[in-house]
Scaffold this motif. Structure first.
Motif, PDB file in Angstrom:
ATOM      1  N   HIS A  67       0.846  -1.204   0.000  1.00 47.91           N
ATOM      2  CA  HIS A  67       0.000   0.000   0.000  1.00 47.91           C
ATOM      3  C   HIS A  67       0.880   1.254   0.000  1.00 47.91           C
ATOM      4  O   HIS A  67       0.921   1.994   0.990  1.00 47.91           O
ATOM      5  N   THR A  76       0.682   4.231  -1.338  1.00 41.01           N
ATOM      6  CA  THR A  76       0.042   5.530  -1.138  1.00 41.01           C
ATOM      7  C   THR A  76      -0.324   5.739   0.327  1.00 41.01           C
ATOM      8  O   THR A  76      -0.225   6.859   0.849  1.00 41.01           O
ATOM      9  N   GLN A  77      -0.723   4.679   1.020  1.00 42.87           N
ATOM     10  CA  GLN A  77      -1.053   4.800   2.437  1.00 42.87           C
ATOM     11  C   GLN A  77       0.171   5.132   3.282  1.00 42.87           C
ATOM     12  O   GLN A  77       0.049   5.744   4.348  1.00 42.87           O
ATOM     13  N   TRP A 136       3.896   6.030   1.866  1.00 39.83           N
ATOM     14  CA  TRP A 136       4.682   7.127   1.302  1.00 39.83           C
ATOM     15  C   TRP A 136       3.803   8.322   0.969  1.00 39.83           C
ATOM     16  O   TRP A 136       4.196   9.471   1.212  1.00 39.83           O
ATOM     17  N   GLY A 137       2.609   8.063   0.448  1.00 41.21           N
ATOM     18  CA  GLY A 137       1.718   9.164   0.105  1.00 41.21           C
ATOM     19  C   GLY A 137       1.310   9.973   1.324  1.00 41.21           C
ATOM     20  O   GLY A 137       1.294  11.202   1.294  1.00 41.21           O
ATOM     21  N   THR A 138       0.979   9.278   2.405  1.00 36.75           N
ATOM     22  CA  THR A 138       0.595   9.963   3.638  1.00 36.75           C
ATOM     23  C   THR A 138       1.746  10.794   4.186  1.00 36.75           C
ATOM     24  O   THR A 138       1.553  11.933   4.636  1.00 36.75           O
ATOM     25  N   ASP A 154       2.339  13.893   1.959  1.00 35.44           N
ATOM     26  CA  ASP A 154       1.271  14.868   2.208  1.00 35.44           C
ATOM     27  C   ASP A 154       1.446  15.572   3.548  1.00 35.44           C
ATOM     28  O   ASP A 154       1.060  16.731   3.716  1.00 35.44           O
ATOM     29  N   TRP A 160       6.985   4.700  -7.776  1.00 35.88           N
ATOM     30  CA  TRP A 160       5.782   5.319  -7.207  1.00 35.88           C
ATOM     31  C   TRP A 160       5.841   6.831  -7.325  1.00 35.88           C
ATOM     32  O   TRP A 160       4.853   7.477  -7.723  1.00 35.88           O
ATOM     33  N   LYS A 204       3.413   9.391  -9.550  1.00 37.44           N
ATOM     34  CA  LYS A 204       2.679  10.476  -8.905  1.00 37.44           C
ATOM     35  C   LYS A 204       3.190  11.862  -9.306  1.00 37.44           C
ATOM     36  O   LYS A 204       2.718  12.865  -8.794  1.00 37.44           O
TER      37      LYS A 204
END
Length: 278
Positions: free
Chosen positions: A245, A247-248, A250-252, A255, A272, A276
């Protein structure tokens, strides 16, 4: 090619930086010249390595105080001469049981820096305070101040910081390693306004402390570095979770304001980030 650490880690650089933990040790022995080459080939921006001195005051690139885990030799490095340390052959990967012995040898810090010169920024983790000045002198004598990043732990609520590292920071880019005090991180940041760090390696127990400090971090011009290694204790934001996951994890973190990610999954993180547009 010319690599400038200060330009790379500046907030003016919009890219999220990829940090290869001890090189790409999934394909080569950790902290080896082969792991360095793989990190460069995989597109890492920074390679994180560990250094310490031998009995005859030679700096080598090794994480553990002993050779036992990562090589076919045994012994405490600070009690062994450089010539003996160099005879050790490194085990593959992280030296876990079952890893075969390779032809890679323990590199000297000087040789490692020379191989990396102009190709990738080297983040040097000085394992023992006794070696701090020796590392600084080597970097300056090699004219490598623009291509490295030193780091050490500090307490943000301390009344003062190590003078030698503060002085070195003026000549060599320096990154403090800190833990965000719950509810106090933004307040603590104001205490180091004159410290001048461009990047900070951060451990946290509540991501909201990081988010609430974003305005202060922007004002101070500090880029945040986070470890997503499975042993980094950054809650559940770890590589094994990111594998399934991304995005859960690295994305978090991106952000929340992190602009550099140290990982053991360099290629996956790079893919990834590219997908993005980061």
């Amino acid at each position: 090619m010319y690599v400038d650490t200060r330009k790379l880690i500046s907030l003016q650089n919009p890219s999220v930086l990829i940090v290869a933990h001890r090189g790409v040790w999934t394909r080569a022995p950790e902290n080896s010249l082969s792991a360095l080459e793989d990190a460069i080939a995989a597109g890492a921006d920074i390679i994180e390595i560990d250094t310490q001195s031998t009995a005859d005051s030679q700096l080598v690139v090794v994480h553990d105080a002993r050779l036992d885990r990562t090589s076919d030799h045994q012994g405490e490095i600070q009690r062994m001469p450089f010539s003996e340390v160099r005879r050790a052959r490194l085990k593959g990967s992280d030296g876990r049981p079952g890893m075969v012995v390779t032809e890679d040898r323990v590199p000297s810090l000087e040789a490692f820096l020379e191989e990396a010169r102009g190709r990738i920024v080297v983040n040097i983790d000085i394992k023992f305070a006794r070696d701090r000045q020796r590392v600084i002198d080597l970097v300056l004598n090699m004219n490598m101040a623009d291509g490295v990043l030193l780091k050490s732990k500090i307490e943000l609520n301390a009344q003062s910081f190590p003078l030698d590292m503060t002085d070195a920071r003026r000549r060599i880019p320096y990154m403090p390693i800190v833990h965000a005090r719950p509810g106090k991180f933004a307040e603590d940041l104001r205490k180091i306004e004159d410290f001048g760090a461009q990047m900070m390696a951060l451990y946290f127990s509540d991501l909201h402390d990081v988010i609430e400090a974003r305005e202060e971090l922007q004002r101070l011009g500090i880029r945040l570095w986070v470890n997503t290694l499975d042993v980094s204790h950054s809650l559940d934001y770890c590589d094994s979770h990111a594998h399934q996951h991304p995005t859960q994890v690295w994305g978090t973190l991106v952000d929340a304001g992190f602009g550099a990610i140290q990982t053991d999954n360099v290629s996956q993180l790079r893919r990834w980030l590219k997908d993005k547009g980061r």
